[in-house]
Design an enzyme around this catalytic site. Sequence first.
Site, mmCIF file in Angstrom:
data_model
loop_
_atom_site.group_PDB
_atom_site.id
_atom_site.type_symbol
_atom_site.label_atom_id
_atom_site.label_comp_id
_atom_site.label_asym_id
_atom_site.label_seq_id
_atom_site.Cartn_x
_atom_site.Cartn_y
_atom_site.Cartn_z
ATOM 1 N N HIS A 1 0.831 -1.200 0.000
ATOM 2 C CA HIS A 1 0.000 0.000 0.000
ATOM 3 C C HIS A 1 0.868 1.255 0.000
ATOM 4 C CE1 HIS A 1 -2.669 -3.033 2.121
ATOM 5 N NE2 HIS A 1 -3.240 -2.821 0.967
ATOM 6 N N ASN A 2 2.179 1.079 -0.039
ATOM 7 C CA ASN A 2 3.139 2.168 0.077
ATOM 8 C C ASN A 2 3.403 2.801 -1.292
ATOM 9 O OD1 ASN A 2 5.594 3.632 0.190
ATOM 10 N ND2 ASN A 2 6.313 2.413 1.924
ATOM 11 N N GLY B 1 5.351 5.222 -2.084
ATOM 12 C CA GLY B 1 6.783 5.428 -2.300
ATOM 13 C C GLY B 1 7.463 4.179 -2.824
ATOM 14 N N LYS B 2 7.065 3.030 -2.298
ATOM 15 C CA LYS B 2 7.635 1.766 -2.759
ATOM 16 C C LYS B 2 7.212 1.492 -4.201
ATOM 17 C CE LYS B 2 8.143 -1.819 0.014
ATOM 18 N NZ LYS B 2 7.923 -3.062 0.786
ATOM 19 N N ASP C 1 9.755 -9.095 0.612
ATOM 20 C CA ASP C 1 9.832 -9.202 2.066
ATOM 21 C C ASP C 1 11.284 -8.984 2.420
ATOM 22 O OD1 ASP C 1 8.653 -9.490 4.602
ATOM 23 O OD2 ASP C 1 9.379 -11.532 4.756
ATOM 24 N N SER C 2 11.506 -8.198 3.430
ATOM 25 C CA SER C 2 12.882 -7.902 3.800
ATOM 26 C C SER C 2 12.976 -7.686 5.293
ATOM 27 C CB SER C 2 13.386 -6.662 3.049
ATOM 28 O OG SER C 2 12.579 -5.554 3.332
ATOM 29 N N PHE D 1 14.940 5.025 7.068
ATOM 30 C CA PHE D 1 13.858 4.623 7.959
ATOM 31 C C PHE D 1 14.260 3.315 8.623
ATOM 32 C CE2 PHE D 1 13.206 2.862 3.791
ATOM 33 C CZ PHE D 1 12.870 1.541 4.040
ATOM 34 N N GLY D 2 13.429 2.840 9.510
ATOM 35 C CA GLY D 2 13.683 1.550 10.145
ATOM 36 C C GLY D 2 14.999 1.536 10.903
ATOM 37 N N TYR D 3 15.799 0.525 10.625
ATOM 38 C CA TYR D 3 17.074 0.323 11.316
ATOM 39 C C TYR D 3 18.235 1.085 10.660
ATOM 40 C CZ TYR D 3 14.464 -3.542 13.381
ATOM 41 O OH TYR D 3 13.516 -4.295 14.030
#
Length: 194
Positions: free
Chosen positions: A12-13, A15-16, A70-71, A149-151
């Site tokens: 649903h992103n 940007g992706k 998936d990551s 973002f994220g890590y």
Amino acid sequence: MPILAQAVLASHNAGKVKEFQGWLQPWIGELVALPAAIEIAETADSFVANACLKAATAAKVMGEWAIADDSGLAVHALQGAPGIYSARYGATDAERIERLLREMADVSDRAAEFICVIALARPDGTIAVTTEGRCAGEILTAPRGQGGFGYDPVFWVPSQQRTFAEMSPVEKQQVSHRGQALQRLREYFQTLNP
């Protein structure tokens, strides 16, 4: 002429969708996001299985070609955790980083890698191909950088001497796990249309 006139990205992103579309032109004419009403739970036990599950489900529901990824982050000293649970390691990016750093407080082996698997499914849900990318690095003891973002702020990439959060989006894309997996998907499309 595109190999696929249209495909759906099991996300649903927006940007992706834009990032994937940029990588996959001219092979896919239009890449669209999965409608908001459709949710696909990541219930499998590996990155490959989750990517395949999402791509196959999106393809069957939408009746067209579908791409899913998936990551996550796999930390060696944590036996691969957070792994497929990377996005669910906390409620926010800050909480996920805080938990990771807390769990690694007394750990000297900081080796880690980001892993991304992309699956392409036919309209009937069968998987045409999966691609994988990996980016090796280390977990810092404190965040560095404002981007990403994220890590990203705690993931140090030795070959770049920076964290993902210290790289521009273009720089990150050139070395990241997702960039590698997308490049391999491009190579797959090139074999179909020499």
